[in-house]
Design an enzyme around this catalytic site. Sequence first.
Site, PDB file in Angstrom:
ATOM      1  N   ASN A  50      -2.811   4.066   6.868  1.00 15.23           N
ATOM      2  CA  ASN A  50      -1.754   3.061   6.986  1.00 15.23           C
ATOM      3  C   ASN A  50      -0.584   3.639   7.770  1.00 15.23           C
ATOM      4  O   ASN A  50      -0.352   4.848   7.745  1.00 15.23           O
ATOM      5  CB  ASN A  50      -1.264   2.622   5.601  1.00 15.23           C
ATOM      6  N   LYS A  72      -3.003   9.473  -2.082  1.00 15.00           N
ATOM      7  CA  LYS A  72      -2.386   9.275  -0.770  1.00 15.00           C
ATOM      8  C   LYS A  72      -1.908  10.613  -0.205  1.00 15.00           C
ATOM      9  O   LYS A  72      -1.261  11.385  -0.903  1.00 15.00           O
ATOM     10  CB  LYS A  72      -1.182   8.331  -0.876  1.00 15.00           C
ATOM     11  N   TYR A 132      -0.001   7.302   6.200  1.00 13.08           N
ATOM     12  CA  TYR A 132      -0.679   7.883   5.055  1.00 13.08           C
ATOM     13  C   TYR A 132      -2.146   7.517   5.010  1.00 13.08           C
ATOM     14  O   TYR A 132      -2.562   6.466   5.464  1.00 13.08           O
ATOM     15  CB  TYR A 132       0.007   7.541   3.739  1.00 13.08           C
ATOM     16  N   GLU A 143      -2.395  -4.361  -7.566  1.00  9.70           N
ATOM     17  CA  GLU A 143      -1.179  -3.625  -7.223  1.00  9.70           C
ATOM     18  C   GLU A 143      -0.055  -3.970  -8.188  1.00  9.70           C
ATOM     19  O   GLU A 143       0.163  -5.126  -8.522  1.00  9.70           O
ATOM     20  CB  GLU A 143      -0.724  -3.921  -5.790  1.00  9.70           C
ATOM     21  N   ASP A 171       9.365  -5.405  -5.324  1.00 11.93           N
ATOM     22  CA  ASP A 171       9.846  -4.122  -5.832  1.00 11.93           C
ATOM     23  C   ASP A 171      11.070  -4.289  -6.730  1.00 11.93           C
ATOM     24  O   ASP A 171      11.259  -3.529  -7.670  1.00 11.93           O
ATOM     25  CB  ASP A 171      10.163  -3.172  -4.684  1.00 11.93           C
TER      26      ASP A 171
END
Length: 187
Positions: A50, A72, A132, A143, A171
């Site tokens: 990504n 990651k 990443y 998620e 978030d």
Amino acid sequence: MKVIDTDIPDVKIIEPQVFGDDRGYFMETWNQQKFEELVTGKPTQFVQDNHSKSKKGILRGLHYQTENTQGKLVRVVAGEVFDVAVDIRKDSPTFGQWVGVYLSAENKRQLWVPEGFAHGFYVTSDEAEFVYKCTNFYDPKSEKSIIWNDKCLSINWPIDNDCDFILSEKDNSGETIKESKCLKSKR
């Protein structure tokens, strides 16, 4: 490659060997054999890369997946971020602890964030490009987000005041670590 231990044994800082002169530089950013030998101690397969770009003051995270958990390997190719990994493995001796590291194009450091950790970063430069590698595919259905300012975590983000950052709605509505669906270690 130089591997630096952090306060959480499973989270590692990786410093590549950089060969430079007046023409520029060369560095190896990924080596499967060295990574498995020096960082994870086990076979590690990455399935997705990504790349994101963010402006100064953007805070992303703290993200994790309840299914198809992701390890990651993160780095910054332009600018600088303060990168955070939070141990959310319920049975871990470091559950609820976090590691924060400055990653930048200048220091060329990488951070290994293993499966079982929530991850986030705050952009400290005018812009930052963040890349990443992930050990599992993105799974939007699983998620989750832990709120950035969870008092139980007390993350010391390098924010001067609460007006100097920007969060996504997702978030901003994250759960606390106590409310979250934390993970069991895969040992």
